[in-house]
Motif scaffolding. Structure first.
Motif, mmCIF file in Angstrom:
data_model
loop_
_atom_site.group_PDB
_atom_site.id
_atom_site.type_symbol
_atom_site.label_atom_id
_atom_site.label_comp_id
_atom_site.label_asym_id
_atom_site.label_seq_id
_atom_site.Cartn_x
_atom_site.Cartn_y
_atom_site.Cartn_z
ATOM 1 N N ARG A 48 0.834 -1.204 0.000
ATOM 2 C CA ARG A 48 0.000 0.000 0.000
ATOM 3 C C ARG A 48 0.875 1.263 0.000
ATOM 4 N N GLY A 49 1.975 1.207 0.751
ATOM 5 C CA GLY A 49 2.884 2.350 0.804
ATOM 6 C C GLY A 49 3.464 2.669 -0.566
ATOM 7 N N ILE A 50 3.892 1.628 -1.275
ATOM 8 C CA ILE A 50 4.423 1.813 -2.635
ATOM 9 C C ILE A 50 3.327 2.349 -3.558
ATOM 10 N N LEU A 55 0.918 6.702 -6.860
ATOM 11 C CA LEU A 55 -0.257 7.521 -7.177
ATOM 12 C C LEU A 55 0.005 8.987 -6.835
ATOM 13 N N ASN A 56 0.652 9.202 -5.702
ATOM 14 C CA ASN A 56 0.937 10.561 -5.237
ATOM 15 C C ASN A 56 1.902 11.291 -6.174
ATOM 16 N N ALA A 57 2.793 10.511 -6.796
ATOM 17 C CA ALA A 57 3.783 11.104 -7.712
ATOM 18 C C ALA A 57 3.247 11.222 -9.138
ATOM 19 N N GLN A 101 -9.958 3.960 0.166
ATOM 20 C CA GLN A 101 -10.492 3.119 -0.905
ATOM 21 C C GLN A 101 -9.723 3.352 -2.210
ATOM 22 N N TYR A 102 -9.237 4.583 -2.407
ATOM 23 C CA TYR A 102 -8.482 4.926 -3.624
ATOM 24 C C TYR A 102 -7.218 4.065 -3.735
ATOM 25 N N VAL A 103 -6.482 3.966 -2.640
ATOM 26 C CA VAL A 103 -5.278 3.123 -2.637
ATOM 27 C C VAL A 103 -5.676 1.650 -2.736
ATOM 28 N N THR A 104 -6.711 1.264 -1.979
ATOM 29 C CA THR A 104 -7.176 -0.130 -1.980
ATOM 30 C C THR A 104 -7.520 -0.609 -3.389
ATOM 31 N N LYS A 170 -17.169 2.642 6.468
ATOM 32 C CA LYS A 170 -18.448 3.353 6.306
ATOM 33 C C LYS A 170 -18.508 4.723 6.990
ATOM 34 N N ASP A 171 -17.771 4.892 8.095
ATOM 35 C CA ASP A 171 -17.826 6.177 8.793
ATOM 36 C C ASP A 171 -16.979 7.254 8.116
ATOM 37 N N SER A 172 -15.949 6.826 7.399
ATOM 38 C CA SER A 172 -15.047 7.810 6.784
ATOM 39 C C SER A 172 -15.259 7.964 5.281
ATOM 40 N N GLU A 173 -15.894 6.973 4.657
ATOM 41 C CA GLU A 173 -16.095 7.050 3.211
ATOM 42 C C GLU A 173 -17.542 6.702 2.862
#
Length: 236
Positions: A48-50, A55-57, A101-104, A170-173
């Motif tokens: 996930r970190g990679i 994605l961030n770059a 969820q975007y990274v997932t 569900k609480d955050s997304e």
């Protein structure tokens, strides 16, 4: 004879825990490691970190050459802290960012790439070489630690795993249960069918189905298996 038994009792082993997305590998492994004084290495968080870094770059994760070139610029670090394991990328704590969820939705695609797996498997083997470790992921028993003293395949139905993941999100997304279950099923297909180190239940793994087990029951099941393996007991 007594001496041998004592040294066996203190033997700290390597534990490989594999299984599909949402089976509870991370949360269970974390608790078990804490109770036994083992080091928990969350390999999923490493992927996930990679993924977050790429994605961030703005790197296109479809472009395997670009991904491979970018890897040398990504400094990934796992830190053991009071609150648990934190994930750092190039000096930034991304422990929360990597759970979106975007990274997932992109992590399986990144994890399927050979250059990514080669880099992280090497890191994981190095971290596990001290013993007294629990690693969880998709290919720990089959590729990363094929000689682990204990291999566990933790699993549950798509519906159970989707529901658990949805409760976390569900609480955050703003996301429906159906959407989460669909993502889980898609990840299963990608993880099981990828060319590089597919998700597989190895022959010598102990299968633990968690559909009808509470977290506490699953934790105790794993602790019992580890204690037995520490004593040199056969499993399976």
């Amino acid at each position: 004879m007594q001496q041998k038994e004592e040294s066996n009792m203190n033997r700290r082993i390597s534990v490989a825990i594999d299984g599909p997305a949402g089976a509870g590998k991370s949360s269970i492994s974390k608790v078990v490691a804490k109770k036994l004084g083992y080091l928990y290495i969350d390999t999923g968080a490493m992927y996930r970190g990679i993924t977050w870094a790429l994605l961030n770059a703005g790197i296109s994760i479809d472009d395997e050459d670009a991904v491979e070139a970018a890897l040398s610029k990504i400094q990934l670090e796992l830190r053991v802290e009071e609150t648990g394991l934190s994930v750092w990328v190039n000096g930034t704590d991304v422990s929360q960012d990597i759970r979106t969820q975007y990274v997932t939705s992109h992590v399986s695609q990144v994890a399927a790439q050979k250059a990514v797996r080669t880099k992280l498997v090497e890191m994981q083997r190095h971290m596990a070489s001290v013993g007294g470790v629990i690693l969880d992921g998709r290919d720990i028993g089959s590729v990363v630690l094929p000689n682990a003293e204990l291999k566990v395949y933790l699993t549950a139905s798509v519906e159970t795993r989707g529901y658990r993941r949805w409760l976390e999100l569900k609480d955050s997304e703003n996301i429906s249960l159906e959407e989460v279950c669909r993502t889980v099923a898609e990840r299963d297909a990608m993880d099981m069918n990828r060319k590089e180190s597919p998700l597989v239940c190895v022959d010598d793994a102990v299968v633990v189905e968690t559909d009808h087990l509470s977290i506490e029951e699953t934790v105790q099941t794993l602790i019992d298996l580890i204690r037995k393996a520490e004593l040199g007991g056969h499993h399976g």
